[in-house]
Design a protein around this motif. Structure first.
Motif, PDB file in Angstrom:
ATOM      1  N   ALA A  82      -5.713   5.397  -6.908  1.00  0.00           N
ATOM      2  CA  ALA A  82      -4.960   4.904  -5.751  1.00  0.00           C
ATOM      3  C   ALA A  82      -5.899   4.385  -4.668  1.00  0.00           C
ATOM      4  O   ALA A  82      -5.625   3.360  -4.041  1.00  0.00           O
ATOM      5  CB  ALA A  82      -4.066   6.013  -5.197  1.00  0.00           C
TER       6      ALA A  82
ATOM      7  N   ARG B 294       0.838  -1.199   0.000  1.00  0.00           N
ATOM      8  CA  ARG B 294       0.000   0.000   0.000  1.00  0.00           C
ATOM      9  C   ARG B 294       0.874   1.250   0.000  1.00  0.00           C
ATOM     10  O   ARG B 294       0.543   2.258  -0.623  1.00  0.00           O
ATOM     11  CB  ARG B 294      -0.925  -0.021   1.218  1.00  0.00           C
ATOM     12  CG  ARG B 294      -1.858  -1.218   1.208  1.00  0.00           C
ATOM     13  CD  ARG B 294      -2.601  -1.384   2.513  1.00  0.00           C
ATOM     14  NE  ARG B 294      -3.804  -0.569   2.555  1.00  0.00           N
ATOM     15  CZ  ARG B 294      -4.716  -0.683   3.521  1.00  0.00           C
ATOM     16  NH1 ARG B 294      -4.564  -1.543   4.493  1.00  0.00           N
ATOM     17  NH2 ARG B 294      -5.788   0.089   3.497  1.00  0.00           N
TER      18      ARG B 294
ATOM     19  N   TYR C  87      -5.890  10.267 -10.467  1.00  0.00           N
ATOM     20  CA  TYR C  87      -4.908   9.345  -9.890  1.00  0.00           C
ATOM     21  C   TYR C  87      -5.174   9.092  -8.413  1.00  0.00           C
ATOM     22  O   TYR C  87      -4.919   7.992  -7.914  1.00  0.00           O
ATOM     23  CB  TYR C  87      -3.492   9.892 -10.105  1.00  0.00           C
ATOM     24  CG  TYR C  87      -3.000   9.745 -11.522  1.00  0.00           C
ATOM     25  CD1 TYR C  87      -3.546   8.788 -12.381  1.00  0.00           C
ATOM     26  CD2 TYR C  87      -1.987  10.555 -12.025  1.00  0.00           C
ATOM     27  CE1 TYR C  87      -3.110   8.650 -13.685  1.00  0.00           C
ATOM     28  CE2 TYR C  87      -1.541  10.426 -13.331  1.00  0.00           C
ATOM     29  CZ  TYR C  87      -2.108   9.465 -14.147  1.00  0.00           C
ATOM     30  OH  TYR C  87      -1.666   9.330 -15.446  1.00  0.00           O
ATOM     31  N   ARG C  88      -5.680  10.078  -7.704  1.00  0.00           N
ATOM     32  CA  ARG C  88      -6.045   9.862  -6.300  1.00  0.00           C
ATOM     33  C   ARG C  88      -7.176   8.826  -6.191  1.00  0.00           C
ATOM     34  O   ARG C  88      -7.152   7.952  -5.321  1.00  0.00           O
ATOM     35  CB  ARG C  88      -6.496  11.178  -5.663  1.00  0.00           C
ATOM     36  CG  ARG C  88      -5.409  12.228  -5.517  1.00  0.00           C
ATOM     37  CD  ARG C  88      -4.487  11.913  -4.371  1.00  0.00           C
ATOM     38  NE  ARG C  88      -3.582  13.010  -4.119  1.00  0.00           N
ATOM     39  CZ  ARG C  88      -2.296  12.870  -3.823  1.00  0.00           C
ATOM     40  NH1 ARG C  88      -1.772  11.658  -3.788  1.00  0.00           N
ATOM     41  NH2 ARG C  88      -1.533  13.921  -3.584  1.00  0.00           N
TER      42      ARG C  88
ATOM     43  N   ASP D   1      -6.082   0.628  -3.304  1.00  0.00           N
ATOM     44  CA  ASP D   1      -5.892   0.396  -1.875  1.00  0.00           C
ATOM     45  C   ASP D   1      -6.971  -0.542  -1.332  1.00  0.00           C
ATOM     46  O   ASP D   1      -6.686  -1.438  -0.530  1.00  0.00           O
ATOM     47  CB  ASP D   1      -5.906   1.721  -1.120  1.00  0.00           C
ATOM     48  CG  ASP D   1      -5.572   1.548   0.350  1.00  0.00           C
ATOM     49  OD1 ASP D   1      -4.420   1.214   0.658  1.00  0.00           O
ATOM     50  OD2 ASP D   1      -6.477   1.732   1.184  1.00  0.00           O
TER      51      ASP D   1
ATOM     52  N   MET E  37       1.829   6.680  -7.122  1.00  0.00           N
ATOM     53  CA  MET E  37       0.826   7.592  -7.667  1.00  0.00           C
ATOM     54  C   MET E  37       1.168   9.041  -7.351  1.00  0.00           C
ATOM     55  O   MET E  37       0.951   9.936  -8.188  1.00  0.00           O
ATOM     56  CB  MET E  37      -0.560   7.232  -7.135  1.00  0.00           C
ATOM     57  CG  MET E  37      -1.026   5.830  -7.510  1.00  0.00           C
ATOM     58  SD  MET E  37      -0.946   5.471  -9.287  1.00  0.00           S
ATOM     59  CE  MET E  37      -2.402   6.323  -9.873  1.00  0.00           C
ATOM     60  N   ASP E  38       1.721   9.301  -6.171  1.00  0.00           N
ATOM     61  CA  ASP E  38       2.139  10.673  -5.849  1.00  0.00           C
ATOM     62  C   ASP E  38       3.222  11.153  -6.809  1.00  0.00           C
ATOM     63  O   ASP E  38       3.211  12.308  -7.260  1.00  0.00           O
ATOM     64  CB  ASP E  38       2.670  10.734  -4.407  1.00  0.00           C
ATOM     65  CG  ASP E  38       1.556  10.726  -3.374  1.00  0.00           C
ATOM     66  OD1 ASP E  38       0.382  10.891  -3.768  1.00  0.00           O
ATOM     67  OD2 ASP E  38       1.854  10.550  -2.177  1.00  0.00           O
TER      68      ASP E  38
ATOM     69  N   ILE F 178       2.191   1.857  -3.665  1.00  0.00           N
ATOM     70  CA  ILE F 178       1.254   2.404  -4.643  1.00  0.00           C
ATOM     71  C   ILE F 178       0.963   3.873  -4.356  1.00  0.00           C
ATOM     72  O   ILE F 178       0.822   4.676  -5.276  1.00  0.00           O
ATOM     73  CB  ILE F 178      -0.059   1.580  -4.712  1.00  0.00           C
ATOM     74  CG1 ILE F 178      -0.877   1.985  -5.937  1.00  0.00           C
ATOM     75  CG2 ILE F 178      -0.866   1.707  -3.452  1.00  0.00           C
ATOM     76  CD1 ILE F 178      -0.172   1.843  -7.264  1.00  0.00           C
ATOM     77  N   VAL F 179       0.924   4.249  -3.078  1.00  0.00           N
ATOM     78  CA  VAL F 179       0.725   5.665  -2.745  1.00  0.00           C
ATOM     79  C   VAL F 179       1.907   6.484  -3.238  1.00  0.00           C
ATOM     80  O   VAL F 179       1.738   7.552  -3.860  1.00  0.00           O
ATOM     81  CB  VAL F 179       0.529   5.844  -1.223  1.00  0.00           C
ATOM     82  CG1 VAL F 179       0.592   7.324  -0.845  1.00  0.00           C
ATOM     83  CG2 VAL F 179      -0.798   5.245  -0.779  1.00  0.00           C
TER      84      VAL F 179
ATOM     85  N   SER G 151       2.481   1.015 -11.580  1.00  0.00           N
ATOM     86  CA  SER G 151       1.090   1.082 -11.132  1.00  0.00           C
ATOM     87  C   SER G 151       0.202   0.114 -11.907  1.00  0.00           C
ATOM     88  O   SER G 151      -0.813  -0.354 -11.384  1.00  0.00           O
ATOM     89  CB  SER G 151       0.545   2.505 -11.269  1.00  0.00           C
ATOM     90  OG  SER G 151       0.590   2.946 -12.615  1.00  0.00           O
TER      91      SER G 151
END
Length: 247
Positions: free
Chosen positions: A236, A92, A232-233, A240, A99-100, A95-96, A185
């Motif tokens: 994500a 997790r 993208y948020r 998640d 994506m950030d 991936i955060v 991703s």
């Protein structure tokens, strides 16, 4: 009398008739293992023992090792001393972070593309969006659960659309970074798409893509980047939830 020089054998045909070379064995091994990781055929955390890979793919140990080392640099494969290679586990935190970082890289590339893009760039965005939305509709309307091939086709069109948005940025390095992050991703997105394809969609991704496209074609970089960031948020967040259920 000056003796006549002997002509050397002609080898023109050897030069001109050489067929274009295909991918090397190591390249082919890399592509096949990578595709299986992306499709979820090789599960996260799975040990990648050389003998088993040799039996599965039919390659010798040398190209398999070369492929695994290359996949390790892409963070798709992990290596632990004395334990060998394994498919990189789902994380997790990863991936955060991925994506950030995509938001940072692609928003900058999108701003530059909006400033520099010409007619061909706009046409490519419209064409790739149309292909993506048409294929997405086919996935939603499928009578049975979508196959991995159908999901792969969707993923290809999805990648093409996001690439089209930023191709006019004028920076090969930004594009390289964007492609690397997309791959990292993608291995999360594809199994999550297969897992959730039969359920009721929680968001209208086609509308999200259209809004990004419209703001981009209107040359509104602030709005386009805000929409891309939100897109993208949301992705994500959905990944998640998948990882939580996966674990």
């Amino acid at each position: 009398m000056i003796p006549k020089r002997k002509s050397l054998p002609r080898n023109d045909r050897v030069v001109t008739d050489v067929p274009a070379q295909g991918p090397t064995v190591a390249e082919t091994a890399y592509r096949r293992i990578r595709n299986d990781i992306m499709a979820g055929e090789l599960k996260p955390g799975l040990p990648l023992r050389l003998q088993l890979l040799r039996q599965r793919y039919g390659f010798s140990f040398s190209p398999i090792r070369e492929a695994l080392n290359r996949l390790q640099t892409e963070r798709l494969v992990a290596s632990i001393a004395l334990r060998g290679f394994s498919v990189a586990p789902f994380s997790r935190e990863e991936i955060v972070d991925t994506m950030d970082t995509r938001i940072l890289i692609e928003c900058e590339a999108l701003r530059r593309s909006i400033a520099n893009g010409k007619q061909e760039w706009e046409e490519a965005i419209v064409a790739t969006f149309h292909a993506l939305s048409w294929h997405a509709k086919s996935v939603v309307q499928a009578k049975h659960a979508p196959t991995s091939e159908l999901i792969e086709g969707l993923e290809i069109r999805h990648r093409n659309f996001h690439n089209a948005l930023i191709t006019a940025c004028g920076s090969p390095r930004l594009l390289d970074f964007a492609n690397q992050l997309y791959a990292q991703s993608e291995r999360y997105r594809r199994p999550s798409l297969l897992d959730g394809a039969s359920g009721k969609p929680s968001r209208n991704v086609t509308a999200e893509h259209k809004n990004i496209m419209d703001a981009t074609l209107n040359r509104d970089s602030k709005k386009a980047c805000a929409l891309l960031k939100d897109h993208y948020r949301r992705t994500a967040a959905s990944i998640d939830r998948f990882i939580e259920n996966f674990g």
